[in-house]
Design an enzyme around this catalytic site. Structure first.
Site, PDB file in Angstrom:
ATOM      1  N   LYS A  24     -17.608 -14.357  21.705  1.00 20.58           N
ATOM      2  CA  LYS A  24     -17.400 -16.059  21.459  1.00 20.58           C
ATOM      3  C   LYS A  24     -17.828 -15.409  22.781  1.00 20.58           C
ATOM      4  CE  LYS A  24     -12.669 -16.935  19.162  1.00 20.58           C
ATOM      5  NZ  LYS A  24     -12.133 -16.761  19.355  1.00 20.58           N
ATOM      6  N   HIS A  25     -18.750 -16.394  24.151  1.00 19.51           N
ATOM      7  CA  HIS A  25     -18.889 -17.329  25.376  1.00 19.51           C
ATOM      8  C   HIS A  25     -17.740 -16.980  25.938  1.00 19.51           C
ATOM      9  CE1 HIS A  25     -22.683 -18.424  23.992  1.00 19.51           C
ATOM     10  NE2 HIS A  25     -22.511 -19.221  23.228  1.00 19.51           N
ATOM     11  N   GLU A  26     -18.252 -16.080  27.291  1.00 21.54           N
ATOM     12  CA  GLU A  26     -17.011 -15.745  28.532  1.00 21.54           C
ATOM     13  C   GLU A  26     -16.010 -17.429  28.707  1.00 21.54           C
ATOM     14  OE1 GLU A  26     -14.276 -14.460  30.014  1.00 21.54           O
ATOM     15  OE2 GLU A  26     -15.850 -12.465  29.718  1.00 21.54           O
ATOM     16  N   ALA A  56     -22.503 -12.569  23.538  1.00 21.95           N
ATOM     17  CA  ALA A  56     -22.300 -14.388  22.872  1.00 21.95           C
ATOM     18  C   ALA A  56     -23.134 -14.169  23.877  1.00 21.95           C
ATOM     19  CB  ALA A  56     -21.553 -15.149  22.424  1.00 21.95           C
ATOM     20  N   ASP A  57     -23.061 -14.112  25.402  1.00 21.72           N
ATOM     21  CA  ASP A  57     -23.926 -14.940  26.023  1.00 21.72           C
ATOM     22  C   ASP A  57     -25.916 -14.645  26.442  1.00 21.72           C
ATOM     23  OD1 ASP A  57     -21.495 -16.406  27.068  1.00 21.72           O
ATOM     24  OD2 ASP A  57     -20.315 -14.643  28.050  1.00 21.72           O
TER      25      ASP A  57
END
Length: 628
Positions: free
Chosen positions: A261-263, A271-272
């Site tokens: 998932k994004h930070e 994800a980033d």
């Protein structure tokens, strides 16, 4: 003709992976504690949660338990449970997060209270724990807090290992099949079964021993490669496809693992990485495409028209994709989200392509310039473009650090909410968030940013907002620079790779200076939500290195055809739009037996991603490409 076994094996991955992961998941039990006397039973545990029972042996003394995640920078402690005295009940139960270590703080009484003990502990998923509070020494009033494991947690990362083994096994089988198909008699026999008429003709003409360059090869990639290598670098499509496939996987959920998932705010996760890489390779493609178009004699006016039209289509598609309302009637303007991934791609493409077109030369003059300093022939002729990009960066810096934001400190880069000890709860994103809310309105930007869970933010914030577009343009321009290197040193593979490496080192050094090699304490931290300058330089550092490796393996040494990433890279817009539109439809999604299982989510997300790879392969074989 290796397509048939390849497709069959790739299709078989779904069943194999699903069976393995689900079997694994059923072997692990969840730690759900029984009801503790009179208090109501604790709620069922969800993914990334554990149960903590607090037992106080302190007489006639009520306690409060507070917690703070190690991933939450400068956050205030949040109350988890109120613990009654030892003679007032069996204790208290609290659900705790297992994604990151927690700092637990035990406070005495109500109000501010005094700190009795403080411990740090990393709980395991679905584990059952007890925090035992007791007096060690009555005279010294020493309190001890010990965590006891009542029921062990599960290993939630085993599904990733099984998935890796499954895909590694399929890859090994495909490699073995390809090696076997290089054996002349076996290749002839297989091809004769699939296409006997063509095989007989070739065997008769080549005396039964066709070479590896003949059309009877079961792998079509070498022939296609040789036919198209002069027009297209496969490494670029491979790079684009890799970014796209990782993007599809994380957008589908990434197995619900936190690192897919994004930070939440500062820092990086898997994800980033993918969106800036996609922007980078778009910039590289702009350089090569415009150079080729102008060399063939197209006028700048005509090319500009195509740039405007393509930008418009990307923005329009983006607005449609981020506002799904397929079965709910007319879409209301009141809640229409304006920014998005494709919208930002469209604006970035418009600026970078127009900038390149403005200073490009047409026709026969579109080749490289003769310079007194050949070592800088990919930089010096384009100094006006660099000045424009640097001016944009100055604008970003001035707006970010000098723009007054009501109720927030000047130059604030934090997440707001409970971050910075709760002093600026409505300052999420600082100037970037303020500009979006002022220009677009709160209802027209993203309502659930990645920081709202960990930092408990309440104001909307859009990671694809207005201010961050400036640094997205910078990212695409650095990709454009990679394209200029390829054009300036055409067929000089060593020079191209040396310059990719140099640019990677330069970007890495700039990132180290901006961040002070720290996640939180740098001048400008790495932040995907803000698209900070350090985020762009770090992603560019990785992008240059990754492009170097792919260029060497795919286009220079030809040790790798780029498969399977090459195929979605050739149909990137179709795959991206398709995976967004059909995200909630079978076979990309189905009702799970256990929605709180990492194994089931990982199975579903990997199968959905694999299906898009297969779809892109079929479209490639059918020569169907969606271009805008």
């Amino acid at each position: 003709m290796a397509a048939a076994p390849a497709a069959a094996l790739a299709a078989a991955v779904a069943a194999a992976l699903s069976a393995l992961l689900l079997a694994l998941d059923r072997t692990q039990s969840r730690g759900e504690a029984p009801a503790a006397g009179p208090p109501p039973p604790p709620p069922p545990l969800k993914m990334d949660q554990a149960l903590l029972l607090v037992r106080s042996e302190l007489p006639a003394q009520g306690l409060r338990l507070a917690a703070r995640s190690a991933a939450c920078h400068r956050c205030s402690y949040q109350i988890l449970a109120v613990v009654p005295p030892s003679d007032g009940g069996p204790g208290a139960a609290a659900v705790v997060d297992t994604q990151h270590p927690l700092s637990l703080l035990l406070l005495n009484g109500s109000g501010a209270g005094s700190q009795l003990c403080k411990i740090q502990y990393h709980f395991g998923e679905f584990g059952n724990y007890s925090l035992v509070v007791k007096t060690v020494s009555t005279s010294a009033k020493t309190i001890s807090c010990d965590v006891v494991i009542n029921e062990g947690p599960i290993n939630s990362y085993l599904p990733i290992l099984f998935a890796f083994l499954v895909y590694s096994g399929i890859l090994a089988i495909l490699i073995i099949c390809r090696l076997v198909m290089k054996i002349g008699p076996i290749r002839n026999w297989v091809y004769k079964k699939l296409n006997p008429r063509e095989t007989d003709r070739l065997i008769n003409s080549e005396l039964g021993s066709p070479s590896t360059t003949d059309s009877i090869s079961t792998d079509p990639s070498p022939r296609l490669w040789s036919a198209t290598s002069r027009q297209r670098l496969r490494s670029l499509d491979t790079f684009r496809g890799l970014s796209l496939i990782i993007m599809v996987f994380v957008n589908y959920g990434g197995g619900k693992y936190w690192f897919f998932k994004h930070e939440s705010w500062n820092g990086l996760t898997v994800a980033d990485l993918v969106f800036p890489w996609f922007v980078f390779i778009m910039g590289t493609s702009i350089s090569l495409s415009l150079s080729s178009t102008l060399r063939w004699g197209s006028s700048k006016r005509k090319v500009l028209g195509k740039i405007l039209w393509r930008s418009f289509l990307l923005i329009l598609l983006g607005v449609i994709v981020v506002n799904p309302n397929y079965c709910l009637g007319a879409l209301s303007w009141e809640n229409l989200r304006i920014p998005g991934v494709l919208q930002r791609l469209g604006l970035t493409y418009l600026v970078v392509a127009a900038l390149e077109l403005l200073f490009a030369r047409t026709g026969a003059d579109s080749g490289t310039l003769e310079m007194s300093c050949p070592a800088l022939q990919d930089v010096l002729p384009f100094w006006p473009q660099w000045i424009f990009i640097l001016m944009l960066e100055v604008i970003w810096l001035c707006l970010t650090f000098l723009l007054p934001v009501p109720g927030c400190p000047r130059g604030y880069l934090g997440p707001g909410g409970i971050g910075d000890f709760g002093n600026y709860p409505n300052c999420t994103g600082g100037a970037a968030g303020y500009i979006d809310r002022l220009v677009l309105g709160e209802k027209h930007i993203y309502q659930h940013p990645s920081c709202n869970v960990l930092y408990q933010t309440t104001v909307p914030y859009d990671p694809e907002g207005i201010l961050g577009t400036i640094n997205t343009i910078l990212m695409a321009f650095l990709g454009l620079q990679a394209g200029k290197i390829i054009l300036s040193y055409k067929d000089q593979h060593k020079q191209i790779m040396i310059r990719f490496f140099i640019w990677s080192m330069v970007m890495g050094i700039i990132s180290a200076i901006l961040t002070k090699c720290s996640k939180e304490e740098g001048f400008i931290p790495i932040n995907k939500n803000l698209w900070s300058t350090s985020y762009v330089t770090t992603m560019s550092c990785f992008a240059f290195i990754l492009l170097l490796l792919m260029y060497y393996l795919v286009d220079v040494k030809r040790l790798w055809s780029g498969a399977p990433f090459f195929y979605p890279g050739m149909n990137s817009i179709l795959v991206y739009v398709g995976h967004e539109v059909f995200e909630n439809y079978f076979p990309f999604k189905w009702k799970m037996q256990d929605s709180q299982s990492h194994a089931e989510h990982l199975t579903q997300n990997l199968i959905a991603t694999t299906l898009w790879v297969l779809i892109s392969y079929v479209l490639y074989r059918k020569k169907i490409f969606w271009k805008i």
